[in-house]
Scaffold this motif. Structure first.
Motif, PDB file in Angstrom:
ATOM      1  N   VAL A 163       8.473 -37.722 -50.056  1.00  0.00           N
ATOM      2  CA  VAL A 163       7.214 -37.528 -50.781  1.00  0.00           C
ATOM      3  C   VAL A 163       6.356 -38.795 -50.896  1.00  0.00           C
ATOM      4  CG1 VAL A 163       7.937 -37.905 -53.194  1.00  0.00           C
ATOM      5  CG2 VAL A 163       6.278 -36.105 -52.652  1.00  0.00           C
ATOM      6  N   GLY A 164       6.981 -39.977 -50.918  1.00  0.00           N
ATOM      7  CA  GLY A 164       6.185 -41.208 -51.021  1.00  0.00           C
ATOM      8  C   GLY A 164       5.282 -41.372 -49.806  1.00  0.00           C
ATOM      9  N   ILE A 200      -3.152 -38.476 -49.865  1.00  0.00           N
ATOM     10  CA  ILE A 200      -4.186 -38.914 -50.817  1.00  0.00           C
ATOM     11  C   ILE A 200      -5.293 -39.674 -50.091  1.00  0.00           C
ATOM     12  CG2 ILE A 200      -4.613 -40.477 -52.784  1.00  0.00           C
ATOM     13  CD1 ILE A 200      -1.876 -39.495 -53.888  1.00  0.00           C
ATOM     14  N   ASN A 201      -4.888 -40.546 -49.165  1.00  0.00           N
ATOM     15  CA  ASN A 201      -5.909 -41.311 -48.433  1.00  0.00           C
ATOM     16  C   ASN A 201      -6.656 -40.444 -47.425  1.00  0.00           C
ATOM     17  OD1 ASN A 201      -5.821 -44.158 -49.374  1.00  0.00           O
ATOM     18  ND2 ASN A 201      -3.649 -43.840 -48.955  1.00  0.00           N
ATOM     19  N   ARG A 202      -5.953 -39.496 -46.844  1.00  0.00           N
ATOM     20  CA  ARG A 202      -6.551 -38.640 -45.816  1.00  0.00           C
ATOM     21  C   ARG A 202      -7.512 -37.618 -46.417  1.00  0.00           C
ATOM     22  NH1 ARG A 202      -8.588 -35.569 -42.907  1.00  0.00           N
ATOM     23  NH2 ARG A 202      -7.865 -34.664 -40.935  1.00  0.00           N
ATOM     24  N   SER A 259      -6.495 -47.488 -45.439  1.00  0.00           N
ATOM     25  CA  SER A 259      -6.116 -47.031 -44.093  1.00  0.00           C
ATOM     26  C   SER A 259      -4.713 -47.479 -43.714  1.00  0.00           C
ATOM     27  CB  SER A 259      -7.109 -47.546 -43.049  1.00  0.00           C
ATOM     28  OG  SER A 259      -8.379 -47.059 -43.355  1.00  0.00           O
ATOM     29  N   ALA A 260      -4.333 -48.691 -44.170  1.00  0.00           N
ATOM     30  CA  ALA A 260      -2.991 -49.188 -43.823  1.00  0.00           C
ATOM     31  C   ALA A 260      -1.921 -48.291 -44.452  1.00  0.00           C
ATOM     32  CB  ALA A 260      -2.830 -50.621 -44.301  1.00  0.00           C
ATOM     33  N   ALA A 261      -2.145 -47.927 -45.719  1.00  0.00           N
ATOM     34  CA  ALA A 261      -1.170 -47.041 -46.387  1.00  0.00           C
ATOM     35  C   ALA A 261      -1.142 -45.677 -45.713  1.00  0.00           C
ATOM     36  CB  ALA A 261      -1.532 -46.898 -47.863  1.00  0.00           C
ATOM     37  N   MET A 262      -2.306 -45.188 -45.323  1.00  0.00           N
ATOM     38  CA  MET A 262      -2.375 -43.881 -44.665  1.00  0.00           C
ATOM     39  C   MET A 262      -1.592 -43.889 -43.347  1.00  0.00           C
ATOM     40  SD  MET A 262      -5.723 -41.615 -43.832  1.00  0.00           S
ATOM     41  CE  MET A 262      -6.189 -42.298 -42.264  1.00  0.00           C
ATOM     42  N   GLU A 263      -1.795 -44.939 -42.565  1.00  0.00           N
ATOM     43  CA  GLU A 263      -1.093 -45.049 -41.272  1.00  0.00           C
ATOM     44  C   GLU A 263       0.408 -45.213 -41.473  1.00  0.00           C
ATOM     45  OE1 GLU A 263      -2.077 -44.477 -38.210  1.00  0.00           O
ATOM     46  OE2 GLU A 263      -3.997 -43.930 -39.095  1.00  0.00           O
TER      47      GLU A 263
END
Ligand code: GSH
Length: 205
Positions: A104-105, A112-114, A124-128
């Motif tokens: 889930v993390g 959330i970012n998408r 974007s870094a967290a999304m990728e």
């Protein structure tokens, strides 16, 4: 029986979908997000975490979505959604916990970012990073689904519910997905279920 929580929350979806699978008559009260209400003292009395979902069934008040799914299964779906055999049930439990811990993390980082952030505000870094971990982890579920049609075993059950809720945006948003044919076939099996279409396949927001 009453369930609190906005219908587009993944954790609320688990509960409403499970209740529909069991044919339960549920009064649904949207709460949280744009509906607010999480800080109301009456709600905090029921769920001191101030989170959704929350269930009331007679004198039982219960929070934690997986615990609610397990309760509904044990109380109203023994032998169906909730396997009577402890070994089969443990197999389903495992996938519920896996989706809500291991996966889930990364899912949140991606989703959330998408979906909830604009291109200007998104990380974007967290999304990728989330996307990369999701691709790796979902291969684990794909491997299991190569050997059995459902995460719960031979039949649909509670083990399919948490990942089933996370899978709808994963398959419907047009990000690059790895080729995971067994996971995809399982998703299409879920999408044939009226309760899944009604409670999970709703506008992604
Ligand atoms: N571990 C909890 C997590 C509950 C949770 O984080 N709920 C989120 C929605 S998915 C929430 O209440 N967010 C605040 C809001 O929607 O306003 C569960 O599975 O029930």
């Amino acid at each position: 029986m009453k369930v609190w929580g906005r219908a587009d929350s993944t954790n609320v979806k688990k509960v409403l979908w499970c209740a529909d699978e069991l044919g339960l008559d549920v009064e649904h009260q949207p709460l949280g997000g744009r509906y607010g209400g999480l800080d109301e003292p009456v709600y905090r009395e029921m769920n001191p975490n101030g989170l959704i979902p929350c269930l009331q069934d007679g004198d039982l008040v219960l929070w934690e979505s997986n615990a609610i799914v397990r309760y509904l299964g044990a109380q109203y779906g023994a032998g169906r959604v909730y396997a009577s055999d402890p070994k089969r049930r443990a197999g389903a439990d495992k996938w519920m916990d896996w989706a809500s811990t291991t996966l889930v993390g990364a899912y949140k980082d991606w989703f959330i970012n998408r979906v909830r952030k604009t291109p200007e505000t998104r990380d974007s870094a967290a999304m990728e990073r989330g996307l990369r971990v999701l691709r790796e982890q979902l291969a684990v579920a794909d491997l299991a689904l190569a050997r059995q049609p459902y995460l719960s075993g031979d039949d649909f059950g509670m083990g399919d519910i948490p990942l089933g809720c996370l899978s709808y945006p994963w398959f419907e948003l047009d990000d690059q997905r790895p080729d995971l044919p067994h996971l995809e076939a399982w998703y299409h099996r879920l999408a044939e279920r009226p309760a899944y279409r009604h409670r999970v396949m709703i506008e992604i927001s």
